[in-house]
Structures are given as structure tokens and as C-alpha cells.
Write a protein that holds these residues in place. Structure first.
Motif, mmCIF file in Angstrom:
data_model
loop_
_atom_site.group_PDB
_atom_site.id
_atom_site.type_symbol
_atom_site.label_atom_id
_atom_site.label_comp_id
_atom_site.label_asym_id
_atom_site.label_seq_id
_atom_site.Cartn_x
_atom_site.Cartn_y
_atom_site.Cartn_z
ATOM 1 N N ALA A 108 113.559 92.843 61.632
ATOM 2 C CA ALA A 108 112.771 92.284 60.743
ATOM 3 C C ALA A 108 113.029 90.786 60.891
ATOM 4 N N ILE A 109 111.967 90.069 60.666
ATOM 5 C CA ILE A 109 111.824 88.583 61.110
ATOM 6 C C ILE A 109 112.117 88.017 59.786
ATOM 7 N N VAL A 110 112.905 87.031 59.787
ATOM 8 C CA VAL A 110 113.316 86.108 58.500
ATOM 9 C C VAL A 110 113.841 84.816 58.857
ATOM 10 N N THR A 111 113.487 83.985 57.960
ATOM 11 C CA THR A 111 114.160 82.567 58.095
ATOM 12 C C THR A 111 115.233 82.443 57.238
ATOM 13 N N VAL A 112 116.202 81.912 57.948
ATOM 14 C CA VAL A 112 117.722 81.642 57.517
ATOM 15 C C VAL A 112 117.965 80.133 57.046
ATOM 16 N N ARG A 113 118.187 79.787 55.787
ATOM 17 C CA ARG A 113 118.356 78.416 55.525
ATOM 18 C C ARG A 113 119.651 78.129 54.979
ATOM 19 N N ASN A 114 120.187 77.209 55.543
ATOM 20 C CA ASN A 114 121.816 76.960 55.332
ATOM 21 C C ASN A 114 121.719 75.969 54.147
ATOM 22 N N LEU A 115 121.961 76.472 52.774
ATOM 23 C CA LEU A 115 121.567 75.636 51.547
ATOM 24 C C LEU A 115 122.729 74.385 51.493
ATOM 25 N N GLU A 116 123.628 74.387 52.320
ATOM 26 C CA GLU A 116 124.500 73.408 52.272
ATOM 27 C C GLU A 116 124.398 72.104 53.318
ATOM 28 N N GLU A 152 119.745 81.087 52.049
ATOM 29 C CA GLU A 152 118.758 81.801 51.620
ATOM 30 C C GLU A 152 118.090 82.519 52.687
ATOM 31 N N ILE A 153 117.708 83.982 52.506
ATOM 32 C CA ILE A 153 116.714 84.567 53.544
ATOM 33 C C ILE A 153 115.446 84.841 53.084
ATOM 34 N N ILE A 154 114.548 84.190 53.725
ATOM 35 C CA ILE A 154 113.195 84.662 53.412
ATOM 36 C C ILE A 154 112.308 85.290 54.401
ATOM 37 N N GLY A 155 111.918 86.605 54.102
ATOM 38 C CA GLY A 155 111.280 87.488 55.038
ATOM 39 C C GLY A 155 109.569 87.083 55.530
ATOM 40 N N HIS A 156 109.390 87.123 56.876
ATOM 41 C CA HIS A 156 107.801 86.987 57.054
ATOM 42 C C HIS A 156 107.162 88.356 56.849
ATOM 43 N N GLU A 157 106.739 88.224 55.706
ATOM 44 C CA GLU A 157 106.048 89.601 55.433
ATOM 45 C C GLU A 157 104.907 89.825 56.521
ATOM 46 N N ALA A 158 104.011 89.166 56.879
ATOM 47 C CA ALA A 158 102.892 89.931 57.834
ATOM 48 C C ALA A 158 103.493 90.300 59.260
ATOM 49 N N GLU A 159 104.440 89.521 59.590
ATOM 50 C CA GLU A 159 105.038 90.029 60.766
ATOM 51 C C GLU A 159 105.857 91.484 60.813
#
Length: 288
Positions: free
Chosen positions: A92-100, A141-148
């Protein structure tokens, strides 16, 4: 050299000669997998597909490990931009964002984990370093790349793609609509197979492009569960000392029970252990 030292040296050399190298890994075989329910650190996990996944929680840096075969058939590499997740489809392709600190990076999830309860994602040493994550858990926060992710599920071996090769194979005759039955052009039938080059393109190494976003550190809560009925949510809230929050779950009205907030990870961990011990098996740590 003394006579006593000579046999000692021979013994040391003999032990060195008996050391066996680690057997080579089998060839990498990237494939799509969801998997059956399983237990990890005493907690049942239920893998499922969620191509547009979005969630907050705690990330940890995985230790640098000896290469092994990941759940989706890749070779583990501590320098790769990859990570581990307990329930998402793999890869799964995701963007991981460090909230801190606001840093974000796109990675590929390819393995199950992390083993410690209450942790949302495990990251390779390289990903952790790029995101500024050290020895302590960090809010992410993890955000999935739906199309990919849909493309991976469609194209990789083991995925959802229609197995056209299993259907009767024949030539297809294309005819003009204005004069049907007058002949036409013969075109090849689709094969439905995925070549090695296609898999390599889909599973390519992701670029280490760290983007600087905004800092959004929040409070830690324990999500005790999401309920489709308000009454059940109220019962759970009374049982856990939490509060009921109305949410949308896959387009439908639902109610979530949050316990907290907690000022530090240790407090959230204690509350999570308590809820899991009380039978709230879906409890997890979130950031809001």
C-alpha cells in the motif's frame, strides 16, 4: 609461541571454520495480500482493504534487521522507503506525516507490524531518520493514495484483477456499425497477464522526497470503538469513562467513543491496556 597457545589457536580456528553463513533468501516475489485474522502481542488483528485509508496514531522506528522476506514477498531493506502496518492490504502506498515537526514522506507498506500494541506504523531506519523520528514514539497521520493502491490491487499477482486468461481465448472481429455482417478487422484478444516489467514498475523504489508541511501536534486519546447505534456507544462510554463523538463511517452515521485525553504516551498506553483487558478489542491510540 608456546605449546599451550598452539592448540588454543587451533580450537579457535576450528570454531571459525564451523560457522555457517546465513542461507540466501529466496528470490523476491512481490504480490498482493490481505490475509486472514491473526494475533499479535495478544491482540487480534483483522486485515482488510482500505485504499483511501486515513488515520492518526503513533509511529515507531524499527530496528535495523537482517534481511528477510516481507509479507508481500519483497526483501526487507533498512534503507528502503517502506514500513509495516497491522491491517492494511499489502503493498500500500501511503504518505506519513510527522505531526510534531510537519515533515511528510510517501512510502510503501509491505509488511505486518509493528508488534507493540498501540503503535500504528513501523518505519525502516531510513524513513524514521528522514521524518525526524528517534527512539520514542511520534504522533503521525497516514494518508492512503487511493488510485495507486487500487492499481496495485488490480495488477499485482494475488490481487483482484479479472483473470481474463481463464476465459475462452479467441479472435475478436471488429465490424462497422453501419454495415454489420460485412466482415471486419481481426484484433488480438486481451491476455490479462501481468508481466515482470509491469510488476517492477509498480514496485519501483520511491524517491526520498521529504516535504515540509505544517506542525499539528494534538492530544492522545484512546479510541474504544465505533458503533452504528447511539445506545451501544453510550453504554461503552459509561463503561470506559469516555465520551461519545458523532462521526461518519463509510458514508453512514456512527458514534465513536474516546477515552482521555492523555498528556503523554505512557498514560495512553496504560489506558489502552486497560480497555483491551476489559474486552474492548478494537481499542487503539489516536491523535486529535
Amino acid at each position: 609461541m608456546t605449546r599451550r597457545a598452539f592448540p588454543v589457536m587451533l580450537a579457535v580456528l576450528g570454531l571459525a571454520g564451523c560457522h555457517r553463513a546465513e542461507p540466501p533468501l529466496p528470490p523476491a516475489d512481490p504480490h498482493y495480500v490481505v490475509g486472514a485474522p491473526y494475533q499479535m502481542d495478544g491482540v487480534w488483528q483483522y486485515p482488510r482493504e482500505d485504499f483511501g485509508y486515513r488515520q492518526t496514531g503513533l509511529a515507531v522506528a524499527d530496528p535495523d534487521q537482517t534481511p528477510y522476506v516481507t509479507t508481500d514477498g519483497e526483501h526487507y531493506d533498512p534503507q528502503s522507503l517502506t514500513g509495516r502496518h497491522a491491517t492494511l492490504q499489502l503493498p500500500a502506498i501511503v504518505t506519513v506525516r510527522n505531526l510534531e515537526n510537519g515533515r511528510e514522506l510517501t512510502i510503501r507498506l509491505n509488511d505486518r507490524g509493528p508488534e507493540a500494541r498501540g503503535r500504528l506504523i513501523g518505519l525502516t531506519p531510513r524513513v524514521a531518520a528522514l521524518l525526524g523520528i528517534g527512539a520514542n514514539p511520534v504522533q503521525v497521520e497516514i494518508i492512503g493514495h487511493e488510485a495507486e493502491n487500487e492499481q496495485l490491487a488490480e495488477a499485482l499477482p494475488g490481487g483482484q484483477h479479472l483473470d481474463v486468461a481463464a476465459a475462452p481465448v479467441d479472435q475478436i472481429r471488429a465490424e462497422s456499425l453501419d454495415r454489420p455482417g460485412t466482415g471486419g478487422t481481426i484484433v488480438a484478444a486481451p491476455t490479462g497477464t501481468v508481466g515482470a516489467a509491469d510488476v517492477s514498475a509498480l514496485m519501483r523504489d520511491l524517491p526520498p522526497d521529504v516535504r515540509q508541511g505544517y506542525v499539528q501536534g494534538g492530544m492522545l486519546w484512546v479510541d474504544a470503538g465505533t458503533f452504528s447505534t447511539l445506545r451501544y456507544a453510550q453504554v461503552a462510554a459509561a463503561r470506559t469513562g469516555g465520551r461519545v463523538i458523532p462521526v461518519q463511517d463509510r458514508g453512514r452515521a456512527a458514534w465513536r467513543v474516546h477515552v482521555g485525553p492523555f498528556m503523554n504516551v505512557a498514560g495512553a498506553d496504560r489506558a489502552l491496556d486497560q480497555l483491551l483487558g476489559d474486552g474492548m478489542t478494537g481499542a487503539r491510540i489516536v491523535v486529535e
